[in-house]
Motif scaffolding. Structure first.
Motif, short mmCIF file in Angstrom:
data_model
loop_
_atom_site.label_atom_id
_atom_site.label_comp_id
_atom_site.label_asym_id
_atom_site.label_seq_id
_atom_site.Cartn_x
_atom_site.Cartn_y
_atom_site.Cartn_z
N ASP A 234 5.69 0.41 46.19
CA ASP A 234 4.62 1.38 45.49
C ASP A 234 3.41 0.78 45.65
N PHE A 235 2.39 1.48 45.97
CA PHE A 235 0.81 1.29 46.32
C PHE A 235 0.02 1.91 45.35
N VAL A 236 -0.77 1.20 44.50
CA VAL A 236 -1.90 1.79 43.88
C VAL A 236 -3.21 1.33 44.90
N VAL A 237 -4.00 2.47 45.19
CA VAL A 237 -5.02 2.27 45.97
C VAL A 237 -6.42 2.93 45.37
N ARG A 238 -7.58 2.08 45.44
CA ARG A 238 -8.62 2.63 45.04
C ARG A 238 -9.91 2.25 45.85
N THR B 13 1.52 -7.88 45.08
CA THR B 13 0.28 -8.39 45.87
C THR B 13 -0.88 -7.55 45.96
N ARG B 14 -2.01 -8.46 45.58
CA ARG B 14 -3.22 -7.51 45.42
C ARG B 14 -4.27 -8.02 46.23
N ALA B 15 -5.20 -7.04 46.72
CA ALA B 15 -6.40 -7.42 47.29
C ALA B 15 -7.59 -6.54 46.51
N ALA C 235 -9.80 -3.41 51.53
CA ALA C 235 -8.78 -4.08 50.71
C ALA C 235 -7.49 -3.85 51.59
N VAL C 236 -6.97 -4.88 51.98
CA VAL C 236 -5.57 -4.37 52.97
C VAL C 236 -4.56 -5.30 52.47
N VAL C 237 -3.29 -4.72 52.00
CA VAL C 237 -2.06 -5.30 51.70
C VAL C 237 -0.97 -4.98 52.38
N ARG C 238 0.11 -5.85 52.69
CA ARG C 238 1.18 -5.33 53.22
C ARG C 238 2.42 -5.92 52.32
N ARG C 239 3.61 -5.46 52.70
CA ARG C 239 4.81 -5.43 51.92
C ARG C 239 4.89 -6.99 51.20
N THR D 240 -3.06 -2.57 45.59
CA THR D 240 -1.71 -3.30 44.86
C THR D 240 -0.69 -2.72 45.32
N SER D 241 0.46 -3.75 45.83
CA SER D 241 1.65 -3.30 46.31
C SER D 241 2.80 -4.13 45.49
N THR D 242 3.85 -3.47 45.27
CA THR D 242 5.22 -3.90 44.58
C THR D 242 6.21 -3.53 45.24
N SER D 243 7.11 -4.34 45.71
CA SER D 243 8.20 -3.96 46.68
C SER D 243 9.44 -4.22 45.90
N THR D 244 10.55 -3.53 46.20
CA THR D 244 11.75 -3.61 45.34
C THR D 244 12.65 -4.83 46.03
N LYS D 245 12.49 -5.04 47.28
CA LYS D 245 12.97 -5.83 48.17
C LYS D 245 12.39 -7.11 48.72
N GLY D 246 10.89 -6.89 49.00
CA GLY D 246 10.18 -7.92 49.58
C GLY D 246 10.43 -8.16 50.86
#
Length: 341
Positions: free
Chosen positions: A101-105, A227-229, A215-219, A131-137
């Motif tokens: 899940d990603f929340v981007v602004r 994970t946040r930037a 602001a860039v984030v990966r899994r 912001t990124s949240t992953s179920t399995k990372g």
């Protein structure tokens, strides 16, 4: 509005490879909108999330939106803002339990001020959050990535002189500042954290300024751990003619000593003038960059104080130190750009 001056740096390049990122963003936003005589520009906010193919070669599926917003940018000093945000879920095509899940602004705010057909100053604030949240990372099968971006681009006429650009960045974000003029491209800033100042010599003519913050984030490596930037980067640009001042004098001694609007490039001097309240002073010392002090033991209204042998290729700061008869010390200072490259 301008932040205090920081470390000075300069860089000139024949071609700026990194500008391609902003170039693609600006192309997606469409052509610039004409806003004022000799100046055109716009603000751009972009959010996106994508997942590469999994091990089977199937693309990772997305639910949600990624889109762009633009606003025309006027040249009358009016502040303009653009805001863009989205929530996106990316899922592996072969494992529905593997998702992110990603929340981007992204928000950009800018102002450009033009006077007598030429750009005098500009300001841009890029406020981005991803912001990124992953179920399995890291154990997941899809390589996810999300980005939020705020950018501005404007083209205007400049007279011969210097542009001082200050960049205030918290670090952890990508930013890029470039300027395209008659003699080529100049890379003004690229990613360093802190408060930096760049002085760029301007040939007369049309110049285009491109500024962007990402602001860039990966899994995330860990499952369930976000994970946040996030952060803001501020750009302030101020034009000054050769040897001219970048702003008004500051300090509590302004009513005693008048620092000029420009230094003399032909004579390599800076001439200050004592004002009416100088009669209350026991001594006035005028110096440039802490050197070449000139001391006046009997200050009087109208007396001129000249500091000589100033460096032609360096920006300088003039400072006056006033010691009153009652022992109180006042100061005033003013910054000046170089007379030539």
């Amino acid at each position: 509005m301008s932040p205090p001056l920081g470390t000075r740096a300069r860089a000139r390049v024949a071609a700026v490879c990194a500008i391609g990122l902003l170039g693609s963003a600006l192309s997606a936003a469409g052509p610039a909108t004409s806003t004022a005589a000799g100046t055109e520009g716009f603000l751009f906010a972009d959010v996106l999330a994508r997942g590469d193919a999994d091990s089977t070669g199937e693309p990772c599926e997305s639910v949600g939106g990624s889109f762009s917003e633009t606003e025309p940018l006027t040249a009358d000093g009016t502040s303009v803002s653009v805001l863009n945000s989205a929530e996106v879920t990316l899922t592996s095509p072969t494992d529905p339990s593997d998702s992110a899940d990603f929340v981007v602004r992204g928000k950009g705010t800018a102002a450009v001020k033009q006077s007598a057909g030429a750009v005098r100053s500009f300001w841009f604030l890029g406020d981005v959050s991803t912001t990124s949240t992953s179920t399995k990372g890291a154990a997941g099968d899809c390589d996810y990535q999300a980005l939020s971006r705020a950018a501005t681009s404007f083209t205007g006429q400049y007279r011969r002189g210097f542009l001082r650009l200050t960049v205030d960045s918290p670090g952890g974000l990508f930013y890029l500042a470039t300027m395209r003029g008659p003699t080529g491209d100049v890379l003004l800033g690229n990613n360093p954290a802190g408060l930096l100042t760049y002085d760029v010599h301007l040939d007369p003519g049309e110049h285009r300024v491109d500024l962007q913050v990402e602001a860039v984030v990966r899994r995330p490596e860990g499952a369930g751990s976000p994970t946040r930037a996030v952060g803001t980067v501020e750009f302030v640009g101020t034009y000054a003619r050769l040897g001219g001042s970048l702003g008004k004098a500051t300090g509590n001694g302004r009513s005693t000593v008048k620092l000029p609007g420009a230094r003399s490039c032909s004579a390599a001097t800076l001439t200050t003038k004592l004002k009416r309240k100088a009669r209350r002073a026991r001594q006035v010392v005028v110096q440039v960059d802490g050197k070449r002090p000139v001391t006046v033991k009997r200050p009087q209204k109208g007396k001129k104080v000249v500091v000589r042998r100033l460096p032609a290729t360096q920006a300088v700061t003039a400072r006056a130190i006033i010691t009153r008869k009652n022992g109180k010390v006042l100061t005033t200072s003013r910054d000046y750009v170089a007379c030539r490259e």
